[in-house]
Design an enzyme around this catalytic site. Structure first.
Site, PDB file in Angstrom:
ATOM      1  N   HIS A 228      16.649   9.863   8.976  1.00 49.85           N
ATOM      2  CA  HIS A 228      16.855   8.409   8.938  1.00 49.85           C
ATOM      3  C   HIS A 228      17.459   8.040   7.590  1.00 49.85           C
ATOM      4  CE1 HIS A 228      16.318   4.247  10.103  1.00 49.85           C
ATOM      5  NE2 HIS A 228      15.756   4.001   8.922  1.00 49.85           N
ATOM      6  N   TYR A 255      19.307  -3.323   9.441  1.00 43.65           N
ATOM      7  CA  TYR A 255      18.297  -4.147   8.770  1.00 43.65           C
ATOM      8  C   TYR A 255      18.620  -4.193   7.282  1.00 43.65           C
ATOM      9  CZ  TYR A 255      16.153   0.403   7.605  1.00 43.65           C
ATOM     10  OH  TYR A 255      15.926   1.693   7.162  1.00 43.65           O
ATOM     11  N   ASP A 541     -10.633   3.155  35.070  1.00 43.11           N
ATOM     12  CA  ASP A 541     -10.791   2.440  36.340  1.00 43.11           C
ATOM     13  C   ASP A 541     -10.407   3.432  37.424  1.00 43.11           C
ATOM     14  OD1 ASP A 541     -11.126  -0.142  37.828  1.00 43.11           O
ATOM     15  OD2 ASP A 541      -9.024   0.231  38.333  1.00 43.11           O
TER      16      ASP A 541
END
Length: 817
Positions: A228, A255, A541
Site C-alpha cells: 500500500h 484520500y 439460531d
C-alpha cells in the site's frame, strides 16, 4: 522496556504495534497486571510506523462504528495526558461525484444518526471553505463529520505502551518468538530467543507476521500482506494554526490529510500487488523485515497520482518529499480477525486492512474483555477469526479474495453485488442442473447458491419494481418463484446449509446445556432453538434433529457453520463422550414447500407422508424415487412441506426427481427471503445477534426456563431470568412502509415522534402481501400494532406502521397442512 524476560506471564502479547500495545493497555486498565508484550524488533517496526493514521469513525457495521468511536474518545483522552499521540480532531470529508455516491453518503448520514454521530451533508462551496486546496469540479455534495481526524501511529503506540507499563505490563523488545507450546489443546509456553515464558494466554497481534505466528500452533489466519502506497509532499500552505480536514474521494480512489505543512495522499489502485509470498502463495515475510519499507512503485501509483492532481491541483507544482510503500495485512472480506481460536488460550487480533489505526482503541478494549470475561460484549461475528471455513486454509483462494477486496475497496456496495474471485468453489450436487436452466447464482461461504432462475422472469410482471438501490438488480423472477410456492409448490436447493453431527453418550447433555429449548426429545423430533451466551445473547439460531438416542443433527446457516462448530467444541467435555463433526458437504438438502407439496411428493414415495406419519417438527427416513432420504417437516417460508436430505452422491438424482414433477417451480434464495419476511422468521446476524435475547426477538416460545422442562438449566438462563423479571426494554417489530416502492436495505434509522430509536435489521418486499416490509427493535411500549413510525430512506422520510402480527397465515394453518 524490561531488561530481563520473566519466566512466566499469564498473558503474552506477541507484537508491539498499535494492536498489541492497545490490547496490553486495556488489559492493564482492567486490572490485569501479569502481562508481557514481546516484539521481534522495536515497537511500531511492523506496519504501524508507516500507516497513514486516518481516524474515521463511521462504518457500515454498527459494532465497528462503536469501536472506532471509542478509539477517537480514547485518543482525545491520551492527547490530554503526559504522552500525547498526536491526535488532531480536524474533521473528515467524503466527496460524492456521482448520483450513486450521493445516495451512498445520504445513506451513511442515516447510519450516523443511529449511532449519535454528527455527520452532515455539505455543499461543494462548504467543502471549499474547509479544504481550500480542493478543485471541486464534478463534486455534487459531501458528507462531513467534525469529530474525525488523524493521529501519529508511532506516537499513539508509544502512548499506549506508556499506559500499559504504568499499569504493570512488561514490554520486551528485540525478542523473537521461536515457538509456542500446547498441551491438551491449550497454550502453555512461548519460546523466544531470550528464553521461555510459561503462559495461559497468547495474543497474536503480529500484523503481517500474524499468520506465521499462528502456524506455530496449527492455526490458519487468512490474511495477505498487500503493498500500500502513499506520498508526502513538500509544503503546500503556510501553517496558520488551523487544520485541513481529512478528505476522501472514493470515486477517484484517493484520500488526503495534512502532514505538517504538506499533504499526505494515498489510494487504492485497481492493480494491487502483494508482498512476500512464497511458493503456494503463502505469506513469507523475511526474518529481517523490521522497520523497513518496500521499493517505490511509481508506475502502479500513476492512476492514483493523476486522480489526486485533478482533485488537488497544487500537487502538480509541489515537490514530493517521499513515497511510502509499506505492506499492510488485508483479509479476504476486509474485516478484522479477532478472538479466540480453536486452540484454547490462543487469541488473534490481526488483519487490520489499513483501518487498524482508527479501530485500535476499540480493538484493544474488546480483546481485553474477550480475554478476561470470555465474551467480547459486542456482536463481532463478522470479525470473529472462527468465521472462516476450511477453504481459507488455501493461500491461493485467500489471495484471490483478498486482492479483489483490496481493488474494490472504494466501490459502492450495491445490493446484490457479488464477489467473483475464486468462483465456483463449493457446489451442490444439483449445480449443473441449475446452471443449465439459467440459474443466477450468489455466493456465500464459498458456496454457489441459486438466487433465482432468469427464465422465471417471464411469468411475472414488473408491477412492484422498487425505486432506488433495491431496484438495481430487481427481477420479476423472484415474485414468480414466491407466488408459485405460495399457490402451488416451490423447490429450493439448501445444500449449502451447514450441518453438524453431535454424537456420543454425552451429546444430549451437551446440547441441553447449550440450547434454550428442550432438545432431548423423542428420536425423530426436530427442535427449533437458540444457543445463548452468559448474557442471554443469541450466539446461534439452529434446528436440532434427534436421529438416534445418542445422535443429533444440527442445521445452521451457510455462513454460520464454522463459528457454530467452534462454539459446540468449546463447550464440549474433554472426556471423549461427545464427538462433533462438520458434515455439511456430505449431504444434499432440498426444500419442497407449498400447498401442493404433498400432492407432488406423495406419488414419489411408498411411505406415508400425511400428518399422522410425519407431524410438524418431526423427521424420519423414507425413499423418494430411487433415493434414500431423511425428510424433516420444517419450513422457512410458512408453507406445508419438508426439507429432504440425502447423501451427496444421490443429490443430483433426487433433485431431478423432484424438480421435473409437474406443478413444481424451482426457485432461489431471494424468493425464500421474501417469504420469510412475510412470516416473521428471524435471521441470525441481523435480526438475531449476541447482543439480543430471545424475548426481545419474539422467540420466547423457544425458551424453557422452568426446571421441570430443562433440569439443570442452560447457558444464559440466569441472564434471561433477570431480563424477564426486570422487563424487556425493546422488541423486534414488523413495520410496513406506506410507500411499497421504498424498500429498505438494512441499517436505516427508525424514528418515533422524530427521535431515532433504532435501525432496520432486515427488510424486503413481500409479494403476497404486496408491501414493503422492515424489521427493527423498538422500545417495548411502542412496539405495538398501529404505532406510527418513520424510516429514513436515502435522505427521505417514509411513513411506516407496526404490523398487527404475522403478515401471512398468522394462525399457521398452512404450515400444518
Amino acid at each position: 522496556m524490561t531488561r530481563e524476560l520473566p519466566s512466566r506471564a499469564r498473558v503474552v502479547v506477541i507484537g508491539g504495534g498499535v494492536g498489541g500495545t492497545s490490547v496490553a493497555y486495556h488489559l492493564a486498565r482492567r486490572g490485569e497486571r501479569d502481562v508481557l508484550v514481546v516484539d521481534r524488533a522495536e515497537l511500531t517496526s511492523g506496519s504501524t510506523f508507516h500507516s497513514a493514521g486516518l481516524v474515521g469513525q463511521l462504518r457500515a457495521d454498527p459494532t465497528l462504528t462503536r469501536m472506532n468511536m471509542y478509539s477517537a474518545e480514547l485518543y482525545r483522552e491520551l492527547q490530554r495526558g503526559e504522552t500525547p499521540p498526536g491526535f488532531v480532531e480536524c474533521g473528515g470529508i467524503r466527496l460524492a461525484c456521482t448520483p450513486e455516491r450521493l445516495e451512498e453518503i445520504r445513506r451513511q448520514i442515516g447510519w450516523a444518526r443511529t449511532m449519535g454521530l454528527p455527520l452532515l451533508e455539505i455543499s461543494p462551496a462548504e467543502v471549499r471553505e474547509l479544504f481550500p486546496l480542493a478543485d471541486l469540479d464534478g463534486v455534487r455534495a459531501a458528507a462531513y463529520l467534525p469529530t474525525d481526524g488523524y493521529v501519529d501511529p508511532s506516537q499513539l503506540t508509544y502512548a499506549l505502551a506508556a499506559g500499559a507499563r504504568a499499569g504493570g505490563v512488561a514490554i520486551a523488545t528485540h525478542t523473537r518468538v521461536l515457538g509456542i507450546d500446547t498441551e491438551n489443546g491449550r497454550v502453555t509456553r512461548v519460546r523466544t530467543d531470550q528464553g521461555d515464558v510459561e503462559t495461559e494466554i497468547v495474543v497474536d497481534c503480529g500484523g503481517i507476521y500474524a499468520a506465521e505466528i499462528a502456524r506455530m500452533v496449527g492455526v490458519r489466519v487468512p490474511l495477505v500482506p498487500m503493498s500500500h502506497q502513499y506520498l508526502v509532499t513538500d509544503p503546500v500552505r503556510a501553517r496558520d494554526g488551523t487544520h485541513l480536514p481529512t478528505l476522501r474521494d472514493p470515486d477517484n480512489l484517493v484520500y488526503f490529510r495534512e502532514e505538517v505543512d504538506g499533504v499526505l495522499m494515498g489510494g487504492y489502485e485497481r492493480t494491487s500487488r502483494t508482498f512476500a509470498l512464497a511458493h503456494g502463495e503463502r505469506d513469507a515475510v523475511p526474518a529481517d523485515f523490521n522497520g523497513r519499507l518496500l521499493a517505490e512503485d511509481w508506475p502502479r501509483f500513476e492512476e492514483i497520482t493523476e486522480n489526486a492532481v485533478r482533485r488537488v491541483p497544487a500537487l502538480a507544482d509541489t515537490g514530493v518529499r517521499k513515497l511510502i510503500n509499506g505492506p499492510e495485512a488485508f483479509t479476504p472480506d476486509n474485516e478484522f480477525c479477532l478472538g479466540e481460536t480453536e486452540v484454547g488460550g490462543f487469541f488473534v487480533a490481526a488483519g487490520f486492512c489499513a483501518h487498524g489505526i482508527a479501530g485500535a482503541g476499540g480493538i484493544g478494549r474488546l480483546m481485553a474483555d474477550w480475554i478476561l470475561d470470555g465474551d467480547p460484549g459486542l456482536d463481532v461475528h463478522h470479525m470473529d477469526i472462527r468465521r472462516f471455513a476450511a477453504h481459507y486454509r488455501s493461500p491461493g483462494y485467500t489471495l484471490k479474495r483478498t486482492a479483489e477486496n483490496y481493488e474494490t475497496y472504494y466501490d459502492i456496495p450495491f445490493p446484490g453485488a457479488e464477489r467473483r474471485a475464486g468462483r465456483p468453489l463449493r457446489v451442490s450436487p444439483a449445480y449443473a442442473w441449475h446452471a443449465g436452466r439459467g440459474a443466477v447464482f450468489g455466493e456465500k461461504a464459498g458456496w454457489e447458491r441459486v438466487n433465482f432462475y432468469a427464465g422465471n422472469a417471464t411469468t411475472a410482471t414488473e408491477a412492484h419494481r422498487p425505486r432506488g438501490w433495491a431496484g438495481h438488480d430487481h427481477t420479476p423472477a423472484v415474485a414468480a418463484e414466491h407466488l408459485a410456492t405460495r399457490n402451488a409448490a416451490g423447490l429450493f436447493d439448501e445444500s449449502s446449509f451447514a450441518k453438524l453431527e453431535v454424537t456420543g453418550p454425552g451429546a444430549a447433555d451437551l446440547l441441553e446445556w447449550l440450547c434454550a429449548n428442550r432438545i432431548a426429545r423423542a428420536v425423530g423430533d426436530v427442535t427449533y432453538t437458540q444457543m445463548l451466551n452468559a448474557r442471554g445473547g443469541i450466539e446461534a439460531d439452529v434446528t436440532v434433529t434427534r436421529t438416534a438416542p445418542d445422535a443429533f443433527l444440527v442445521y445452521t446457516g451457510t455462513a454460520c457453520g464454522t463459528r457454530d462448530l467452534a462454539w459446540l467444541r468449546k463447550h464440549a467435555p474433554r472426556d471423549g463422550s461427545v464427538r462433533i463433526a462438520d458434515v455439511s458437504g456430505a449431504f444434499a438438502c432440498f426444500a419442497l414447500w407449498g400447498p401442493d407439496a404433498r400432492t407432488v411428493l406423495g406419488p414419489l414415495t411408498p411411505d406415508a407422508i400425511d400428518d399422522a406419519a410425519i407431524p410438524y417438527l418431526t423427521s424420519r427416513e423414507i425413499t423418494v424415487g430411487d433415493v434414500p432420504v431423511r425428510v424433516s417437516r420444517v419450513t422457512f417460508v410458512g408453507e406445508l412441506g419438508w426439507e429432504l436430505s440425502c447423501s451427496a452422491e444421490y443429490g443430483a438424482a433426487l433433485w431431478r426427481t423432484l424438480a421435473e414433477r409437474p406443478g413444481v417451480t424451482p426457485g432461489g434464495y431471494r424468493a425464500i427471503e421474501s417469504m420469510r419476511l412475510e412470516k416473521g422468521y428471524r435471521v441470525w446476524g441481523s435480526d438475531l445477534t449476541p447482543e439480543t435475547n430471545p424475548y426481545e426477538a419474539g422467540l420466547g416460545f423457544a425458551v424453557k426456563l422452568r426446571e421441570s422442562d430443562k433440569p439443570g438449566g442452560f447457558l444464559g438462563r440466569d441472564a434471561l431470568l433477570r431480563a424477564r423479571d426486570e422487563g424487556i426494554g425493546r422488541k423486534l417489530a414488523c413495520l410496513l412502509l406506506d410507500d411499497p416502492t421504498a424498500v429498505c436495505l438494512g441499517s436505516e434509522p427508525v424514528l418515533l415522534d422524530g427521535t431515532v430509536v433504532g435501525r432496520v435489521t432486515s427488510a424486503g418486499f413481500g409479494h403476497t402481501v404486496r408491501r414493503s416490509i422492515a424489521y427493527a427493535y423498538l422500545p417495548a411500549d411502542r412496539a405495538k400494532p398501529g404505532t406510527r413510525a418513520q424510516i429514513e430512506w436515502f435522505g427521505e422520510t417514509c411513513g411506516a406502521e407496526v404490523a398487527a402480527g404475522v403478515l401471512h397465515d398468522p394462525a399457521g394453518a398452512r404450515v400444518r397442512g
